[in-house]
Scaffold this motif. Structure first.
Motif, PDB file in Angstrom:
ATOM      1  N   LEU A   1       1.031  -1.213   0.148  1.00  0.00           N
ATOM      2  CA  LEU A   1       0.038  -0.061  -0.154  1.00  0.00           C
ATOM      3  C   LEU A   1       0.697   1.274  -0.032  1.00  0.00           C
ATOM      4  N   VAL A   2       1.955   1.304   0.637  1.00  0.00           N
ATOM      5  CA  VAL A   2       2.868   2.257   0.554  1.00  0.00           C
ATOM      6  C   VAL A   2       3.412   2.536  -0.832  1.00  0.00           C
ATOM      7  N   ALA A   3       3.797   1.682  -1.462  1.00  0.00           N
ATOM      8  CA  ALA A   3       4.473   1.505  -2.642  1.00  0.00           C
ATOM      9  C   ALA A   3       3.207   2.170  -3.753  1.00  0.00           C
ATOM     10  N   ALA A   4       2.116   1.866  -3.205  1.00  0.00           N
ATOM     11  CA  ALA A   4       0.827   2.301  -4.285  1.00  0.00           C
ATOM     12  C   ALA A   4       0.501   3.802  -3.943  1.00  0.00           C
ATOM     13  N   GLY A   5       0.914   4.249  -2.869  1.00  0.00           N
ATOM     14  CA  GLY A   5       0.631   5.603  -2.533  1.00  0.00           C
ATOM     15  C   GLY A   5      -0.367   5.779  -1.520  1.00  0.00           C
ATOM     16  N   ASP A   6      -0.700   4.841  -0.725  1.00  0.00           N
ATOM     17  CA  ASP A   6      -1.753   4.806   0.291  1.00  0.00           C
ATOM     18  C   ASP A   6      -1.253   5.648   1.532  1.00  0.00           C
ATOM     19  N   GLN A   7      -2.057   7.028   1.755  1.00  0.00           N
ATOM     20  CA  GLN A   7      -1.585   7.922   2.773  1.00  0.00           C
ATOM     21  C   GLN A   7      -1.642   7.380   4.145  1.00  0.00           C
ATOM     22  N   VAL A   8      -2.564   6.757   4.473  1.00  0.00           N
ATOM     23  CA  VAL A   8      -2.619   5.863   5.883  1.00  0.00           C
ATOM     24  C   VAL A   8      -1.336   5.068   6.080  1.00  0.00           C
ATOM     25  N   ALA A   9      -1.224   4.203   4.903  1.00  0.00           N
ATOM     26  CA  ALA A   9      -0.043   3.162   5.013  1.00  0.00           C
ATOM     27  C   ALA A   9       1.297   4.029   5.093  1.00  0.00           C
ATOM     28  N   ASP A  10       1.191   5.053   4.212  1.00  0.00           N
ATOM     29  CA  ASP A  10       2.703   5.702   4.131  1.00  0.00           C
ATOM     30  C   ASP A  10       2.862   6.271   5.702  1.00  0.00           C
ATOM     31  N   ALA A  11       1.848   6.873   6.345  1.00  0.00           N
ATOM     32  CA  ALA A  11       1.884   7.668   7.687  1.00  0.00           C
ATOM     33  C   ALA A  11       2.599   6.567   8.686  1.00  0.00           C
ATOM     34  N   VAL A  12       1.915   5.157   8.731  1.00  0.00           N
ATOM     35  CA  VAL A  12       2.343   4.249   9.723  1.00  0.00           C
ATOM     36  C   VAL A  12       3.652   3.752   9.289  1.00  0.00           C
ATOM     37  N   TRP A  13       3.933   3.457   8.088  1.00  0.00           N
ATOM     38  CA  TRP A  13       5.367   3.153   7.770  1.00  0.00           C
ATOM     39  C   TRP A  13       6.346   4.112   8.144  1.00  0.00           C
ATOM     40  N   THR A  14       6.123   5.417   7.718  1.00  0.00           N
ATOM     41  CA  THR A  14       7.212   6.441   8.109  1.00  0.00           C
ATOM     42  C   THR A  14       7.325   6.448   9.531  1.00  0.00           C
ATOM     43  N   GLU A  15       6.376   6.353  10.340  1.00  0.00           N
ATOM     44  CA  GLU A  15       6.556   6.365  11.843  1.00  0.00           C
ATOM     45  C   GLU A  15       7.478   4.950  12.244  1.00  0.00           C
ATOM     46  N   ALA A  16       7.086   4.078  11.593  1.00  0.00           N
ATOM     47  CA  ALA A  16       7.901   2.852  12.117  1.00  0.00           C
ATOM     48  C   ALA A  16       9.302   2.823  11.523  1.00  0.00           C
ATOM     49  N   VAL A  17       9.737   3.411  10.400  1.00  0.00           N
ATOM     50  CA  VAL A  17      11.031   3.653   9.952  1.00  0.00           C
ATOM     51  C   VAL A  17      11.783   4.528  10.703  1.00  0.00           C
ATOM     52  N   ASP A  18      11.121   5.683  11.234  1.00  0.00           N
ATOM     53  CA  ASP A  18      11.642   6.734  11.758  1.00  0.00           C
ATOM     54  C   ASP A  18      12.148   6.086  13.423  1.00  0.00           C
ATOM     55  N   HIS A  19      11.354   5.277  13.776  1.00  0.00           N
ATOM     56  CA  HIS A  19      11.715   4.789  15.202  1.00  0.00           C
ATOM     57  C   HIS A  19      12.858   3.906  14.909  1.00  0.00           C
TER      58      HIS A  19
END
Length: 181
Positions: free
Chosen positions: A122-140
């Motif tokens: 979903l991140v790769a497809a541009g889903d904004q909710v998935a991107d927000a969750v993914w970005t937070e996890a990657v940042d941690h």
């Protein structure tokens, strides 16, 4: 376990901690063959690390590398260790899937079918909710890995585990965030 396997195969056998064994495999045959200061970090159902410092595996009574239990979100989600807000509770594959299902408002049946690989897609497809969750996890993950690298003098970080199957969706932002820290 060692003896029966050695007898059955006729080969020398050693039994050890799974993450430290992964580190040794990467050092002997994988991405870290020419590195004396490396962290191997499998990210999947949990988050851990194994460290090679000055060419020596760091064990410290078996507790070295338990980065999954570094608190990154005080009073955050419950962790299997009994703590709250541990890296594993916010950045391991099940935590990513849970966070996405919750933020996306998925019903329980749909949430049960959601996993971190689906979130990565979903991140790769541009889903904004998935991107927000993914970005937070990657940042941690990046903050903890940068801290490990600074504290241990790590020259290379090798990421493995199930979440690594997300490829560049994980590795590119993770590398960029580590560099910023």
């Amino acid at each position: 376990l060692r003896r029966p396997v050695a007898m059955a195969t006729g080969l020398p056998v050693a039994v050890g901690h799974d993450v430290r064994a992964g580190l040794l495999a990467e050092c002997w045959l994988g991405a870290a063959t020419d590195c004396s200061d490396v962290a191997f970090v499998p990210i999947g159902t949990g988050v851990a690390a194994a460290l090679l410092v000055d060419g020596r595996e760091l064990v410290a009574g078996g507790f070295a590398g338990e980065i999954g239990h570094v608190v990154v979100v005080p009073d955050g989600p419950a962790c299997g260790c009994g703590g709250r807000g541990c890296l594993e509770a916010v950045a391991a594959a099940p935590a990513i899937a849970r966070a996405y299902a919750q933020r996306a408002g998925l019903d329980p049946a749909a949430a049960a079918g959601c996993d971190a690989q689906a979130v990565a897609a979903l991140v790769a497809a541009g889903d904004q909710v998935a991107d927000a969750v993914w970005t937070e996890a990657v940042d941690h993950l990046a903050r903890v890995l940068a801290t490990v690298a600074l504290a241990a003098g790590t020259q290379q970080i090798v990421v493995g585990g199930g979440l690594a199957q997300a490829g560049e969706v994980l590795l590119s932002p993770l590398q960029a965030r580590i560099k910023t820290y």
